[in-house]
Design a protein around this motif. Structure first.
Motif, PDB file in Angstrom:
ATOM      1  N   ASN A  61       0.889  -1.325   0.076  1.00 33.42           N
ATOM      2  CA  ASN A  61       0.202  -0.012  -0.027  1.00 33.42           C
ATOM      3  C   ASN A  61       0.865   1.298   0.041  1.00 33.42           C
ATOM      4  O   ASN A  61       0.509   2.158   0.611  1.00 33.42           O
ATOM      5  N   GLN A  62       2.002   1.409  -0.815  1.00 31.39           N
ATOM      6  CA  GLN A  62       2.843   2.382  -0.949  1.00 31.39           C
ATOM      7  C   GLN A  62       3.347   2.815   0.475  1.00 31.39           C
ATOM      8  O   GLN A  62       3.474   4.066   0.968  1.00 31.39           O
ATOM      9  N   ALA A  63       3.651   1.796   1.361  1.00 24.79           N
ATOM     10  CA  ALA A  63       4.393   2.246   2.717  1.00 24.79           C
ATOM     11  C   ALA A  63       5.430   1.120   2.931  1.00 24.79           C
ATOM     12  O   ALA A  63       5.215   0.058   2.626  1.00 24.79           O
ATOM     13  N   MET A  64       6.162   1.606   3.870  1.00 28.30           N
ATOM     14  CA  MET A  64       7.160   0.515   4.319  1.00 28.30           C
ATOM     15  C   MET A  64       7.302   0.780   6.016  1.00 28.30           C
ATOM     16  O   MET A  64       7.197   1.710   6.402  1.00 28.30           O
ATOM     17  N   ASN A  65       7.169  -0.388   6.492  1.00 29.39           N
ATOM     18  CA  ASN A  65       7.154  -0.341   8.063  1.00 29.39           C
ATOM     19  C   ASN A  65       7.913  -1.228   8.630  1.00 29.39           C
ATOM     20  O   ASN A  65       8.233  -2.539   8.228  1.00 29.39           O
ATOM     21  N   PHE A  66       8.998  -0.667   9.358  1.00 30.55           N
ATOM     22  CA  PHE A  66      10.220  -1.169  10.177  1.00 30.55           C
ATOM     23  C   PHE A  66       9.776  -1.456  11.617  1.00 30.55           C
ATOM     24  O   PHE A  66       9.838  -0.555  12.245  1.00 30.55           O
ATOM     25  N   LEU A  67       9.408  -2.740  12.009  1.00 29.19           N
ATOM     26  CA  LEU A  67       8.875  -2.869  13.215  1.00 29.19           C
ATOM     27  C   LEU A  67      10.156  -3.603  14.143  1.00 29.19           C
ATOM     28  O   LEU A  67      10.624  -4.599  13.795  1.00 29.19           O
ATOM     29  N   PHE A  68      10.375  -2.887  15.202  1.00 29.08           N
ATOM     30  CA  PHE A  68      11.376  -3.316  16.176  1.00 29.08           C
ATOM     31  C   PHE A  68      10.854  -3.754  17.422  1.00 29.08           C
ATOM     32  O   PHE A  68      10.142  -3.042  18.105  1.00 29.08           O
ATOM     33  N   THR A  69      10.918  -5.023  17.919  1.00 29.64           N
ATOM     34  CA  THR A  69      10.443  -5.587  19.011  1.00 29.64           C
ATOM     35  C   THR A  69      10.810  -5.548  20.223  1.00 29.64           C
ATOM     36  O   THR A  69      10.151  -5.713  21.425  1.00 29.64           O
ATOM     37  N   ASN A  70      12.217  -5.293  20.151  1.00 30.15           N
ATOM     38  CA  ASN A  70      13.096  -5.199  21.429  1.00 30.15           C
ATOM     39  C   ASN A  70      12.811  -3.953  22.172  1.00 30.15           C
ATOM     40  O   ASN A  70      12.528  -3.007  21.574  1.00 30.15           O
ATOM     41  N   LEU A  78       7.196   4.715   6.760  1.00 31.45           N
ATOM     42  CA  LEU A  78       7.655   5.555   5.777  1.00 31.45           C
ATOM     43  C   LEU A  78       6.547   5.439   4.770  1.00 31.45           C
ATOM     44  O   LEU A  78       6.202   4.444   4.141  1.00 31.45           O
ATOM     45  N   ASP A  79       5.611   6.557   4.790  1.00 30.72           N
ATOM     46  CA  ASP A  79       4.549   6.728   3.974  1.00 30.72           C
ATOM     47  C   ASP A  79       4.887   7.275   2.305  1.00 30.72           C
ATOM     48  O   ASP A  79       5.533   8.325   2.275  1.00 30.72           O
ATOM     49  N   LEU A  80       4.815   6.318   1.567  1.00 35.40           N
ATOM     50  CA  LEU A  80       5.366   6.673  -0.143  1.00 35.40           C
ATOM     51  C   LEU A  80       4.218   7.231  -0.719  1.00 35.40           C
ATOM     52  O   LEU A  80       4.323   7.574  -1.948  1.00 35.40           O
ATOM     53  N   ASN A  81       3.192   7.378  -0.266  1.00 36.15           N
ATOM     54  CA  ASN A  81       2.064   8.081  -0.908  1.00 36.15           C
ATOM     55  C   ASN A  81       2.307   9.585  -1.099  1.00 36.15           C
ATOM     56  O   ASN A  81       1.449  10.363  -1.866  1.00 36.15           O
ATOM     57  N   THR A  82       3.002  10.307  -0.418  1.00 37.51           N
ATOM     58  CA  THR A  82       3.397  11.881  -0.645  1.00 37.51           C
ATOM     59  C   THR A  82       4.679  11.770  -1.278  1.00 37.51           C
ATOM     60  O   THR A  82       5.501  10.976  -1.342  1.00 37.51           O
ATOM     61  N   SER A  83       5.010  12.995  -1.704  1.00 39.43           N
ATOM     62  CA  SER A  83       6.016  13.655  -2.183  1.00 39.43           C
ATOM     63  C   SER A  83       6.592  14.746  -1.664  1.00 39.43           C
ATOM     64  O   SER A  83       6.059  16.122  -1.958  1.00 39.43           O
ATOM     65  N   PRO A  84       7.670  14.801  -0.892  1.00 35.80           N
ATOM     66  CA  PRO A  84       8.574  13.683  -0.434  1.00 35.80           C
ATOM     67  C   PRO A  84       7.847  12.727   0.301  1.00 35.80           C
ATOM     68  O   PRO A  84       6.732  12.960   0.986  1.00 35.80           O
ATOM     69  N   ALA A  85       8.446  11.531   0.449  1.00 39.29           N
ATOM     70  CA  ALA A  85       7.732  10.485   1.393  1.00 39.29           C
ATOM     71  C   ALA A  85       7.940  11.072   2.986  1.00 39.29           C
ATOM     72  O   ALA A  85       8.822  12.040   3.091  1.00 39.29           O
ATOM     73  N   ARG A  86       6.978  10.761   3.850  1.00 41.06           N
ATOM     74  CA  ARG A  86       6.910  11.172   5.049  1.00 41.06           C
ATOM     75  C   ARG A  86       7.296   9.875   6.070  1.00 41.06           C
ATOM     76  O   ARG A  86       6.733   8.831   5.890  1.00 41.06           O
ATOM     77  N   LEU A  87       8.200  10.409   7.106  1.00 39.97           N
ATOM     78  CA  LEU A  87       8.492   9.139   7.974  1.00 39.97           C
ATOM     79  C   LEU A  87       7.947   9.612   9.231  1.00 39.97           C
ATOM     80  O   LEU A  87       7.992  10.536   9.882  1.00 39.97           O
TER      81      LEU A  87
END
Length: 227
Positions: A61-70, A78-87
């Motif tokens: 869905n034009q997004a990247m999710n980095f999940l850290f569990t520690n 990272l929302d890639l639906n906008t330009s520039p992308a929003r973090l």
């Protein structure tokens, strides 16, 4: 830097067989991230201490999710639906956009910073095509982008883009004295659902005065189990 970090850096299906301008090449790179639909398990590993941070990377869905569990658990989105992308950073159920003043901060104490994961440099205006090179024997375009503002840790970034795939394979970031301070390189790839995906990414932080490596972090993604 995804830089990477780079950061997180993935290879994608070919979008243009032979881009003729730097703008077309950078559009290919941005689309290579936005078009991914994958879920991978892996880790960040510090090259000196061996310390690891478990990581789940979800792309869709034009997004990247980095999940850290520690502890403290967090998700960097990272929302890639906008330009520039929003973090965004999500902790304890609260989401906030990462401010420009914190883009140089390390992620989980590793050599990745928030600028690397934001991919902000992929949107910098007026990219320049510097020529061609090779990464792992594959032909690449080399594109240079310059920071249009004063925010963030990088003044310029050189990006090696696979001519065959449109994906970023290598990056080098420079400070405002034109000294190299960060290097990223995709060292291994794997096939996931018929598409090329990240297997291993190496990120190195360098001393701008001496050029010596100060720190090295690896992002390693496991091969998904077959259904």
């Amino acid at each position: 830097m995804k830089f990477i970090i780079l950061a997180t850096l993935l290879l994608a299906p070919c979008l243009h067989a032979a881009p003729k301008t730097a703008e077309e090449i950078m559009l290919d790179v941005r689309q290579s991230y936005a078009g991914q639909n994958q879920k991978l398990q892996g880790e960040l590993r510090d090259g000196d201490s061996g310390r690891t941070e478990p990581l789940e990377l979800t792309m869709g869905n034009q997004a990247m999710n980095f999940l850290f569990t520690n502890p403290p658990a967090e998700t960097i989105r990272l929302d890639l639906n906008t330009s520039p992308a929003r973090l965004y950073q999500v902790r304890n159920g609260t989401s906030r956009q990462v401010p420009a003043s914190q883009l140089g901060n390390k992620v989980r104490g590793m050599d990745f910073n928030y600028e690397d994961l934001s991919l902000a440099f992929l949107y910098w205006p007026r990219p320049q095509l510097m020529g061609e090179g090779r990464v792992s024997a594959q032909k690449c375009w080399i594109v240079r982008v310059m920071n249009p503002g004063k925010e963030g840790p990088y003044y310029a970034v050189d990006i090696w883009v696979h001519q065959a795939s449109g994906g970023a394979a290598k990056m080098a970031a420079y400070d405002r004295s034109s000294k190299i301070i960060k290097r990223y390189e995709v060292t291994k790839i794997q096939k996931v659902n018929g598409a090329n995906a990240l297997k291993e990414l190496r990120v190195e932080t360098l001393d701008p005065a001496t050029g010596k490596i100060q720190g090295r972090t690896y992002m390693k993604m496991n091969t998904p189990a077959k259904p």
